[in-house]
Write an enzyme that holds these catalytic residues in place. Sequence first.
Site, PDB file in Angstrom:
ATOM      1  N   HIS C 123       0.650  -1.172   0.057  1.00 52.57           N
ATOM      2  CA  HIS C 123      -0.046  -0.104   0.077  1.00 52.57           C
ATOM      3  C   HIS C 123       0.755   1.329   0.051  1.00 52.57           C
ATOM      4  O   HIS C 123       1.061   1.816  -1.063  1.00 52.57           O
ATOM      5  CB  HIS C 123      -0.866  -0.008   1.364  1.00 52.57           C
ATOM      6  CG  HIS C 123      -1.869   1.194   1.466  1.00 52.57           C
ATOM      7  ND1 HIS C 123      -2.220   1.807   2.496  1.00 52.57           N
ATOM      8  CD2 HIS C 123      -2.283   1.879   0.227  1.00 52.57           C
ATOM      9  CE1 HIS C 123      -3.085   2.889   2.191  1.00 52.57           C
ATOM     10  NE2 HIS C 123      -3.247   2.792   0.900  1.00 52.57           N
ATOM     11  N   CYS C 147      -0.388   0.534   9.603  1.00 49.40           N
ATOM     12  CA  CYS C 147      -0.677   1.659   9.100  1.00 49.40           C
ATOM     13  C   CYS C 147      -1.943   1.932   8.628  1.00 49.40           C
ATOM     14  O   CYS C 147      -2.703   2.890   9.038  1.00 49.40           O
ATOM     15  CB  CYS C 147       0.377   2.081   7.969  1.00 49.40           C
ATOM     16  SG  CYS C 147       1.901   2.277   8.646  1.00 49.40           S
ATOM     17  N   HIS C 148      -2.407   1.121   7.737  1.00 46.39           N
ATOM     18  CA  HIS C 148      -3.914   1.299   6.984  1.00 46.39           C
ATOM     19  C   HIS C 148      -4.722   0.028   6.990  1.00 46.39           C
ATOM     20  O   HIS C 148      -5.688  -0.127   6.154  1.00 46.39           O
ATOM     21  CB  HIS C 148      -3.969   1.805   5.758  1.00 46.39           C
ATOM     22  CG  HIS C 148      -3.069   3.268   5.623  1.00 46.39           C
ATOM     23  ND1 HIS C 148      -1.634   3.194   5.162  1.00 46.39           N
ATOM     24  CD2 HIS C 148      -3.174   4.279   6.040  1.00 46.39           C
ATOM     25  CE1 HIS C 148      -1.160   4.343   5.217  1.00 46.39           C
ATOM     26  NE2 HIS C 148      -2.075   5.113   5.765  1.00 46.39           N
ATOM     27  N   GLY C 149      -4.027  -0.843   7.834  1.00 45.78           N
ATOM     28  CA  GLY C 149      -5.171  -2.308   8.105  1.00 45.78           C
ATOM     29  C   GLY C 149      -5.023  -3.077   7.031  1.00 45.78           C
ATOM     30  O   GLY C 149      -6.111  -3.462   6.409  1.00 45.78           O
ATOM     31  N   PRO C 162      -6.368  -1.879   2.046  1.00 48.42           N
ATOM     32  CA  PRO C 162      -6.271  -0.989   0.890  1.00 48.42           C
ATOM     33  C   PRO C 162      -5.102  -1.595  -0.072  1.00 48.42           C
ATOM     34  O   PRO C 162      -4.964  -1.183  -1.265  1.00 48.42           O
ATOM     35  CB  PRO C 162      -5.804   0.172   1.648  1.00 48.42           C
ATOM     36  CG  PRO C 162      -5.168  -0.009   2.867  1.00 48.42           C
ATOM     37  CD  PRO C 162      -6.190  -1.070   3.567  1.00 48.42           C
TER      38      PRO C 162
END
Lengths: 435, 252, 183
Positions: C123, C147-149, C162
């Site tokens: 990502h 950080c963003h799962g 993501p």
Amino acid sequence: MGSGERKPFENPAIEWVDSRLPIFTLINKEYGVFPTPKNFNYFWNFGAIATVMLVLMILTGITLAMHYTPHADYAFESVERIMRDVNFGWLIRYMHANGASFFFIAVYIHIFRGLYYGSYKQPRELLWILGVVILLLMMATAFMGYVLPWGQMSFWGATVITNLFSAIPLVGDDIVTLLWGGFSVDNPTLNRFFALHYLLPFVLVGVVGLHVWALHVTGSNNPLGIDTKGPQDTLPFHPYYTMKDTFGILVFLIIYVAFTFFMPNSLGHPDNYIPADPLVTPAHIVPEWYFLPFYAILRAITFDVGIPFTDIVFVEAKLGGVLAMFGAIALLVALPFLDKHPARSARFRPWFKIAVLVLVLDFFILMVCGGKPAEGLWVPLAQVATLYYYAFFLVLIPLFNKFEPRLDLPPSIHEAVLSCCSKKKQCCSHPTEAA
Amino acid sequence: MKYFLLLLSVFVITHGAPALAAGDAEPPPEMHWSFSGPFGTYDRAALQRGFQVYKQVCAACHSMDLKSYRNLAALGYNEDEIKAIAAEYTVEDGPNDEGEMFERPARPSDRFKNPYPNDAAAKYANNGAMPPDLSLITKARHNGANYVHGILTGYEEAPADTELMSGQYYNRYMAGHVIAMAPPLSDGVVGYEDGTDGTVEQYAKDVTQFLVWAAEPEMEERKRTGIKVILFLLVFTGIMYAVKRKIWADAH
Amino acid sequence: MSDTTQQDNPHGEEGSRRDFLYLTAAAFGAVGAGSVAWPLIHQMNPAADTLALSTTEVDLTPIEKGQAITVMWRGKPVFIRHRTEAEIEAARNTDLADLRDKQTDEDRVQKAEWLVMVGICTHLGCVPLGQKPSDIKGEYNGWFCPCHGSHYDESGRIRKGPAPTNLAVPDYTFLTDTTIRIG
């Protein structure tokens, strides 16, 4: 710059920007239609050439800084890594190293031009003084840049030059310790020199901006040294001088490029390819060629100044040398106020013309002396040359003020150009094309 | 413009001057090198022979810290040959997971192996005179290539009035004539694989060329690029001169 | 330059010859500027020594089944996991239809028990958790990027979140049964 006087542009994008920030109006005013005397010779190219070199030095310098390590243990090797491993690193470093020399060549010729044609005189005194400030900044920047590769000349050059300050009475040693950030030239010194070597060029750009601003207030001088009297004496800067400058820049670049690619180390010193060694001083410490005249003046003062036949000493030789060296530049600052002769250009000053050409020769003699070991005949020669340098400013110029005749000045630039061209071959506006 | 040319010529004359004051050494003979001049290039065969001389003779005492085995590609060796050359040396690496330093065969990315673990050891093994690193030797001496060649071929019997201490030798081209390096070359010390005569003169020429390459590996690319750049600028300058004349034609 | 060409003498051979001259000059200027710009830009690309230093050798013996180590390669973390039979089984039995970046487990390993991949979330470049036994391993029992799962499975394939692609597999070779060279 009042917005009322602004003439709208046809291009809508340019007009949109210019109506909010009249930057295009400014460029057009200062570099487009700017009225410029029409009789410049090729000496008037060197301002533009110096500007190009400054830009080139900043561009190559920033890219070198992306790879350089300002640490006593790594500096030398990081420079060699640039030379060997970084893509085009050798090119960028050689452009930077030789660029320094050619920047100085351009600026020295530019200064000579100003001297010969009296460009320092009223009303351009401040313009000239700003130029001297630029020279000083260049010297400081070049000196610190030469230290960065951390070779033998870097190290010992830094040692010798910083030690100059120890000649200052009372506080000298403390100042030197402050400059070094230690008890000898070492890692802290290298680090701060790198920081300042990166900073000063941008200060230089600022002062160059002031220099150009001042120039555009008074307008340019010209080979005749007489004021412009109207539109018949001038041409718009663009395209006449933009194109002529570009041509001159290219000729200069050819010489610069020949050095950069075919003899890139000829202006440097072999000892700087030996890593710095604080225990071994090279047999001959010589600064870069552009410092040699001033270095010669420094070394020319081999005697204490005091009352003869007594032990009273006012100025010791060491301090005397330092004062003489800085004094040589201070005299340039004072020049506009020393020279009161009514004519600007040396063309109309028969005595000054000879004196200033001898000064150029003197500068070269000092340059040779500075590169020689301080022994034998070189010492008295440097002393005589130093004496002439000082005498030019402090004796000859005041004498010329009183006694030098002034040849007849032409009534205007326009008429001078016309009469010259009608006489053929002796065309003063384009001496090179006639040659 | 005539003043400018005058200035330029004076500058050129004066600039050559400082270099002359380089001590009392006899100037080494000027050799003809394939790499001299604006079109000069290295002779690959000579470079390989020079590397062999360096490897078998010089490398016993002199380091070349700025060179890596991978750089030998420029001498015409292929990847496998370079790997094999590197693998002849063991280098210290580590620490490993146990915190120990260990020895392993050198890889192409490793620097040339230094004959001594540190400078002090190099000094100690050579009567206090440290053998200089050779990576930049031809750039670090005035007239570098001729100088190195001169030193290598300049050993002579000391004249009667010169007293040499032990560990000192007499060399025509050394400043002061006294050198701490024993004559490194003698006829036949290196057996050339390509059948070239193994003479001191030949060794000296080859290893000098190798050392010039070591100091200036970019030289051929530099000169090639330089010629293109100069030609470009000459044409551009010519065009700009024509443009300038056209524009100035109506200026009077 | 264009505004000068508009003035005086616009017609005839003379005018077009002049325009040609100006255009040639402008073209040379552009080429010259570009030629200066290129070295100044290209110097930022990896230097020769950086490119040469691009292999790392790893001894696998100390890694027990079910353990993982992280090694540095080209300045990046490389995850090396000694997988258990259960993990291999789960990775192989995943339906390709469930995957965002369709890749079989066999395509991602040279020896089934050793999973080697660059430990950088595809990502925005964070390092996912899951190497230490105490780490959160995400919903698919592999790695989880905090950080963003992004959730990765036992084979390092993106399953949720993501990230667009699976964790990258570097070039590596088994020098012996228990040593690999990455790069």
